[in-house]
Design a protein around this motif. Sequence first.
Motif, PDB file in Angstrom:
ATOM      1  N   ARG A  27       0.830  -1.202   0.000  1.00  0.00           N
ATOM      2  CA  ARG A  27       0.000   0.000   0.000  1.00  0.00           C
ATOM      3  C   ARG A  27       0.872   1.263   0.000  1.00  0.00           C
ATOM      4  N   VAL A  28       1.839   1.292   0.907  1.00  0.00           N
ATOM      5  CA  VAL A  28       2.678   2.488   1.026  1.00  0.00           C
ATOM      6  C   VAL A  28       3.648   2.585  -0.154  1.00  0.00           C
ATOM      7  N   GLY A  29       4.156   1.452  -0.579  1.00  0.00           N
ATOM      8  CA  GLY A  29       5.083   1.448  -1.709  1.00  0.00           C
ATOM      9  C   GLY A  29       4.442   2.015  -2.961  1.00  0.00           C
ATOM     10  N   LEU A  30       3.207   1.633  -3.219  1.00  0.00           N
ATOM     11  CA  LEU A  30       2.521   2.126  -4.418  1.00  0.00           C
ATOM     12  C   LEU A  30       2.189   3.609  -4.295  1.00  0.00           C
ATOM     13  N   LYS A  31       1.972   4.072  -3.085  1.00  0.00           N
ATOM     14  CA  LYS A  31       1.760   5.513  -2.892  1.00  0.00           C
ATOM     15  C   LYS A  31       3.016   6.274  -3.330  1.00  0.00           C
ATOM     16  N   ALA A  32       4.181   5.725  -3.014  1.00  0.00           N
ATOM     17  CA  ALA A  32       5.437   6.386  -3.395  1.00  0.00           C
ATOM     18  C   ALA A  32       5.674   6.275  -4.897  1.00  0.00           C
ATOM     19  N   LEU A  33       5.377   5.122  -5.474  1.00  0.00           N
ATOM     20  CA  LEU A  33       5.639   4.910  -6.904  1.00  0.00           C
ATOM     21  C   LEU A  33       4.676   5.703  -7.776  1.00  0.00           C
ATOM     22  N   SER A  61      11.557  -2.294   6.231  1.00  0.00           N
ATOM     23  CA  SER A  61      10.683  -3.179   7.000  1.00  0.00           C
ATOM     24  C   SER A  61       9.256  -2.685   6.887  1.00  0.00           C
ATOM     25  N   ALA A  62       8.340  -3.638   6.852  1.00  0.00           N
ATOM     26  CA  ALA A  62       6.919  -3.266   6.813  1.00  0.00           C
ATOM     27  C   ALA A  62       6.531  -2.508   8.071  1.00  0.00           C
ATOM     28  N   ALA A  63       7.315  -2.682   9.125  1.00  0.00           N
ATOM     29  CA  ALA A  63       7.010  -1.994  10.377  1.00  0.00           C
ATOM     30  C   ALA A  63       7.444  -0.524  10.331  1.00  0.00           C
ATOM     31  N   TYR A  64       8.175  -0.139   9.304  1.00  0.00           N
ATOM     32  CA  TYR A  64       8.604   1.261   9.134  1.00  0.00           C
ATOM     33  C   TYR A  64       8.204   1.745   7.739  1.00  0.00           C
ATOM     34  N   PRO A  65       6.914   1.881   7.499  1.00  0.00           N
ATOM     35  CA  PRO A  65       6.449   2.183   6.136  1.00  0.00           C
ATOM     36  C   PRO A  65       6.901   3.553   5.627  1.00  0.00           C
ATOM     37  N   LEU A  66       7.075   4.513   6.530  1.00  0.00           N
ATOM     38  CA  LEU A  66       7.475   5.842   6.054  1.00  0.00           C
ATOM     39  C   LEU A  66       8.921   5.832   5.573  1.00  0.00           C
ATOM     40  N   ASP A  67       9.750   5.027   6.224  1.00  0.00           N
ATOM     41  CA  ASP A  67      11.137   4.841   5.781  1.00  0.00           C
ATOM     42  C   ASP A  67      11.137   4.242   4.375  1.00  0.00           C
ATOM     43  N   LEU A  68      10.258   3.269   4.156  1.00  0.00           N
ATOM     44  CA  LEU A  68      10.126   2.642   2.834  1.00  0.00           C
ATOM     45  C   LEU A  68       9.694   3.684   1.800  1.00  0.00           C
ATOM     46  N   PHE A  69       8.712   4.482   2.174  1.00  0.00           N
ATOM     47  CA  PHE A  69       8.195   5.512   1.270  1.00  0.00           C
ATOM     48  C   PHE A  69       9.314   6.467   0.847  1.00  0.00           C
ATOM     49  N   ASP A  70      10.051   6.975   1.833  1.00  0.00           N
ATOM     50  CA  ASP A  70      11.114   7.939   1.518  1.00  0.00           C
ATOM     51  C   ASP A  70      12.218   7.320   0.670  1.00  0.00           C
ATOM     52  N   LYS A  71      12.504   6.050   0.941  1.00  0.00           N
ATOM     53  CA  LYS A  71      13.572   5.397   0.172  1.00  0.00           C
ATOM     54  C   LYS A  71      13.163   5.221  -1.292  1.00  0.00           C
ATOM     55  N   ILE A  72      11.902   4.875  -1.503  1.00  0.00           N
ATOM     56  CA  ILE A  72      11.439   4.737  -2.899  1.00  0.00           C
ATOM     57  C   ILE A  72      11.577   6.085  -3.606  1.00  0.00           C
ATOM     58  N   LYS A  73      11.144   7.137  -2.908  1.00  0.00           N
ATOM     59  CA  LYS A  73      11.257   8.479  -3.504  1.00  0.00           C
ATOM     60  C   LYS A  73      12.724   8.826  -3.794  1.00  0.00           C
ATOM     61  N   ASN A  74      13.613   8.421  -2.882  1.00  0.00           N
ATOM     62  CA  ASN A  74      15.050   8.720  -3.037  1.00  0.00           C
ATOM     63  C   ASN A  74      15.655   8.094  -4.270  1.00  0.00           C
ATOM     64  N   CYS A  75      15.158   6.929  -4.647  1.00  0.00           N
ATOM     65  CA  CYS A  75      15.869   6.155  -5.671  1.00  0.00           C
ATOM     66  C   CYS A  75      15.266   6.307  -7.058  1.00  0.00           C
ATOM     67  N   MET A  76      14.086   6.921  -7.136  1.00  0.00           N
ATOM     68  CA  MET A  76      13.385   6.863  -8.423  1.00  0.00           C
ATOM     69  C   MET A  76      14.126   7.541  -9.565  1.00  0.00           C
ATOM     70  N   HIS A  77      14.973   8.499  -9.257  1.00  0.00           N
ATOM     71  CA  HIS A  77      15.694   9.200 -10.321  1.00  0.00           C
ATOM     72  C   HIS A  77      17.008   8.490 -10.672  1.00  0.00           C
ATOM     73  N   LEU A  78      17.381   7.481  -9.911  1.00  0.00           N
ATOM     74  CA  LEU A  78      18.677   6.827 -10.127  1.00  0.00           C
ATOM     75  C   LEU A  78      18.609   5.844 -11.299  1.00  0.00           C
TER      76      LEU A  78
END
Lengths: 252, 399
Positions: A33-39, A134-151
């Motif tokens: 859910r959170v990953g797709l919000k970032a993507l 970790s699924a227990a830290y969804p905001l960390d996951l969200f920010d990381k996806i945002k961080n890498c999308m331009h790479l």
Amino acid sequence: MQVKTTILSLPTEEFVHPGTRACTGCGLAIAYRVGLKALGKDTMLVVPPSCLTVLQGLFPVASTALSGAAERGDNFIYFCYDNEGYMNTGAQRSGTTPIGAITANTPFKGKLQQKKDVPAIMAAHKLSYVAACSAAYPLDLFDKIKNCMHLPGTKYFHIHIPCPPGWGYDPRYGIKIGRLAVETGYYDLYEIVNGEFKLTAASEKLVEKRKLVPVQEYFRTQSRFRLLTDAQIADIQQKIDEKWAGYYNKDE
Amino acid sequence: MHIIENGNAAAALGVKLCRASVIAAYPITPQTPLTEKLSEYVERGDMKAEYIPVESEHSALAVCIAASSAGARVFTATSANGLLYMHEQVQWASGARLPIVMCVVNRAVGAPWNIWNDQQDSISQRDTGWIQIYCADHQQIIDTVIKAYWIAEKVSIPIMVCYDGYILSHTFMPFDLPEQEKVDAFLPPFKPEYALSPEEPANLNTVTLPDVRLDVRGELAHSYMEIRYLLQEDLRSTLAVAADAEKRFAKIFGRSGDPYIESYRCDDADHVAVGLGSLTYQLRVSVDALRKEGIKVGVMGIRFYRPFPDEAIANALKGKKTVIVFEKALSYGYEGALTSDLKSALYEHLAGTVTLPSVQNFIVGIGGREIRTDDLTQMFRAATKGRVSREPTWIGLKL
């Protein structure tokens, strides 16, 4: 420094609709859910046979293909959700099952071998981006996806996913257990951007705190670890301490 | 324009003329020069395509499946154990109804290791839902690649274009190189009925249940059994499409033949040899020799092996005394797969109407064992005089 996403600034648009085939309390639903919000909307998902579709998506079945694509530098983000076993076939051991865990095909002795360090294998491909989340830290996951999308090239995400039936706990404790894995230093949140390693979120804070929760606290939340002896736990604790001594040294 | 090239180059030229836009392949002998040639075309800019040098055959076909799903005209090629390693994806490609064209450069499969020619690799993939076409010379290779794209895209079923390793892949022969304009006229750009696109999000090939159910629009959707039934139906009707392809090809290129079988001196023959690929051209030499002795023989090459042109074959063999099947592969534990298929076609179409021909099976050239024309002729002659053996007879065996 980039502003960290909070629960208030997280996009409200939902891409995962009710009715997934995930089990009650499955950490994957959160990551999804959170990953797709970032993507965002402009995303093409390829989902191998896994818990959501009916994982042996990666270990070991597809690791050659992933390694090949990463080596060629194909431009995509690979999310490996690590529930530490072949969970959609009924919780058998996999390469990422941790040592000592009871599974459907290691029923009496638990797994005898170490967990495979898959993000390290992927980092060895010299990718532009590798993250452990970790699924227990969804905001960390969200920010990381945002961080890498331009790479450029292949980006690899490893997501620790608590699994109620596979790990043996009441579904309501999934987040608590996911957090304990991090707070005990057993599973670390980090990112490797163009070769540069950095702990993130709660793991980063642990370096400041210099205090880990004893790993036994993590083990006793899950029935799969019930065979672990005190000596085995002490051994695992020692390995964790050594790993973290390395992190502390780097910090000084 | 006539050129002299090897069989792998003929295949590569065909793929280039068809303007395939995604090529994924893993090198394996004797396929390697074919895909090397394609990488050359792509790197030089002679071909506007993406060449993806994958790390395995499984990935080669996986890439083709993905690219074809997104609407690209794709190509891959392999041999022997490479094809076997692909097997899971082979089944997927036909189930997903993707018009992939793949050359199988026939080679023996391990164990033990053997890099030489036989046809066990593609024959072992007979039941995967792919169309299989066998070529007997270089002209057939290049023409078949071109026809294969047209047929595959018409019926949404993948095609294996099979030709013998070394005997065809590595030997040089003159053949007519079709002009690009003519190929373009024959083969329009690929316009898939369904293609993955972010504009129209869709799930492809998700889990199907044993029974049908309502889809999101409230309509009764096909389930697994219906989808598989339609694959079979469409494979059977591919025979008619292949005939259309042959007619269309003849009109544009001025070359044509029977789309399913290739007969040589069969009309008045009492005894007909049957086989797949280059072996049937070698058997023509035996036919000529036996004809000189006054024995009425002919040879029939089967070009379309799946779907099996059972009716055309049975009609062509009607009234013959003996059918002698020479095969470079075996359904281990019984007999050559082609032999069983032929018997079934003869029984189905001729039983009760005429005396059924006796069918004999010879196994030749396994693992590249030299096929001596004299041996073929001798066994052929013996078979015309009566049954040589109840079991398949292995020619050239040195036990």
